[in-house]
Design an enzyme around this catalytic site. Structure first.
Site, mmCIF file in Angstrom:
data_model
loop_
_atom_site.group_PDB
_atom_site.id
_atom_site.type_symbol
_atom_site.label_atom_id
_atom_site.label_comp_id
_atom_site.label_asym_id
_atom_site.label_seq_id
_atom_site.Cartn_x
_atom_site.Cartn_y
_atom_site.Cartn_z
ATOM 1 N N LYS A 36 1.107 -1.141 -0.049
ATOM 2 C CA LYS A 36 -0.010 0.000 0.061
ATOM 3 C C LYS A 36 0.850 1.391 -0.027
ATOM 4 C CE LYS A 36 -0.153 -0.647 4.944
ATOM 5 N NZ LYS A 36 -1.031 -0.773 6.243
ATOM 6 N N TYR A 255 15.784 30.969 7.830
ATOM 7 C CA TYR A 255 14.613 31.501 8.331
ATOM 8 C C TYR A 255 14.436 31.652 9.844
ATOM 9 C CZ TYR A 255 12.662 31.190 3.528
ATOM 10 O OH TYR A 255 12.165 31.378 2.403
HETATM 11 C C1 LIG Z 1 -0.228 -1.727 6.799
HETATM 12 C C2 LIG Z 1 -0.937 -2.965 7.303
HETATM 13 C C3 LIG Z 1 0.182 -4.136 7.382
HETATM 14 C C4 LIG Z 1 1.741 -4.053 7.327
HETATM 15 O O1 LIG Z 1 2.038 -3.382 8.474
HETATM 16 P P1 LIG Z 1 3.647 -3.456 8.669
HETATM 17 O O2 LIG Z 1 3.612 -2.813 10.199
HETATM 18 O O3 LIG Z 1 4.079 -2.251 8.119
HETATM 19 O O4 LIG Z 1 4.152 -4.591 8.672
HETATM 20 C C5 LIG Z 1 -0.523 -5.290 7.717
HETATM 21 N N1 LIG Z 1 -2.013 -5.229 8.016
HETATM 22 C C6 LIG Z 1 -2.796 -4.339 7.967
HETATM 23 C C7 LIG Z 1 -4.068 -4.483 8.209
HETATM 24 C C8 LIG Z 1 -2.253 -3.118 7.441
HETATM 25 O O5 LIG Z 1 -3.126 -2.005 7.570
#
Ligand SMILES: *Cc1c(COP(=O)(O)O)cnc(C)c1O
Length: 362
Positions: A36, A255
């Site tokens: 994702k 800044y």
């Molecule tokens: C993002 C996510 C993962 C992966 O998590 P990591 O901590 O990056 O391994 C797995 N399961 C769900 C439901 C997630 O939202």
């Protein structure tokens, strides 16, 4: 020709090695990479095929758009969409053979209607909330589902899943509580694969692996736990010196004039700023490196520029055109995130679009 102000290198061979390391940890359990958010900012179009070549057959994304972008690259993969199928998305899910994670009775009903319309059984993952209070059926909805199992008729339930809130804290009592709730709930779905752990959960031990795990961060080199990092580093980021100045009289930098230079100092200005995902919170806090020498950030990080004190470097090294290490052997994403007051996940997913991206180990 173009001289990139900053260069992001992503080691696909290291990602594949991390996949194999995790697969080795979980015995026969299926490893379903989380790709994702554009594979945590690293480029899903390159990362997902590399993981498929390493053996992955099932992938997790958050949104329909992400699955649609991956489908042409992974025609045979099982693509699980964590946010589920939202009203209006049924057609795309069915046409592209995507697997929604069903997070509520509402989503179950919608997907069941889609199966009826399609005239065939449709695959699904069922998400049970065991302590995150985010997505997934809360216990009350699960009870309603168990009392009326026909709500799942027409669906091919492939996996039941849940998600740990504190997997990165091995001693946290909620881990065991969630595991017990998950086991009790999953007993109602005999023969269906079970999935509880993301990256951190994998390192809680074999009791947490079940039939599928869903790592993201660990594949990309992030440290899944409190101890030393067992994964291979994946990301290297280097930023170029645009200009060097010698400061002999008292003056301020950047800044807000919030850094004052006292004695003789050499300052290097880099082509890297918060527009590149280099957090402004690193102002006067973070460090870059060259040949292992720490170089403090001085003054505020601005949109396109950051100034570091390079007095500790030999003059011949701190010259315009030289590249300093932002992420590399001396500083991993977890260390930089600590200085920025955040987590490596946020740094990775916020990596900028202006970097020259190079993929190694393809
Ligand atoms: C993002 C996510 C993962 C992966 O998590 P990591 O901590 O990056 O391994 C797995 N399961 C769900 C439901 C997630 O939202």
């Amino acid at each position: 020709m173009r001289t990139p102000a900053a260069i992001l290198e992503i080691d696909l061979a290291a990602i594949a090695a991390n996949y194999r390391l995790l697969a080795g940890r979980v015995g026969g359990a299926r490893v379903a990479p989380a790709v994702k958010a554009d594979a945590y900012g690293l480029g899903a179009a390159r990362v997902a095929p590399a993981l498929a070549a390493a053996g992955a057959t099932t992938f997790c994304v958050a949104q329909l758009e992400e699955a649609l972008a991956l489908r042409p690259l992974l025609p045979a993969a099982r693509l699980q969409v964590l946010n589920g199928c939202l009203p209006g998305e049924e057609r795309d899910f069915v046409a592209e053979d995507l697997v929604p994670v069903l997070n509520s009775l509402e989503q179950i009903a919608l997907w069941q209607a889609a199966a009826r319309a399609a005239g065939r059984a449709l695959p699904a993952v069922l998400h049970l909330d065991t302590g995150m209070s985010r997505l997934g059926l809360p216990p009350g909805e699960l009870a309603l589902l168990l009392a009326a199992p026909e709500r799942l008729a027409g669906l091919r339930l492939e996996t039941v899943m849940s998600h740990l809130a504190c997997g990165d804290e091995p001693g946290h009592p909620l881990n065991e509580a969630q595991r017990a709730r998950f086991l009790a709930a999953a007993r109602h779905f005999p023969g269906v694969a079970r999935s509880l752990s993301a990256s951190s959960g994998i390192f809680l031990g074999p009791d947490w692996h079940f039939e599928e795990v869903r790592p993201g961060y660990a594949l990309y080199g992030g440290n899944p736990g409190p101890g030393p990092n067992p994964l291979r580093p994946v990301v290297t980021l280097r930023a170029r010196i645009l200009q060097v100045r010698r400061v002999d009289s008292p003056t301020t930098v950047g800044y807000g004039a919030c850094h004052r230079v006292g004695g003789p100092t050499r300052l290097a200005t880099l082509g890297l700023g918060y527009a590149d995902g280099f957090h402004r919170a690193l102002s006067n806090r973070g460090r870059l490196f060259l040949d292992g020498v720490p170089l403090p950030i001085v003054g505020r990080v601005s949109m396109d520029l950051t100034v570091v004190d390079v007095t500790a470097l030999p003059e011949a090294k701190a010259v315009p055109g030289a590249l300093l290490d932002v992420l590399g052997p001396d500083q991993d994403v977890d260390a930089l995130a600590r200085d920025a007051g955040t987590i490596g996940y946020e740094l990775l997913t916020g990596l900028g679009r202006r970097y020259e991206r190079r993929y190694g180990g393809a």
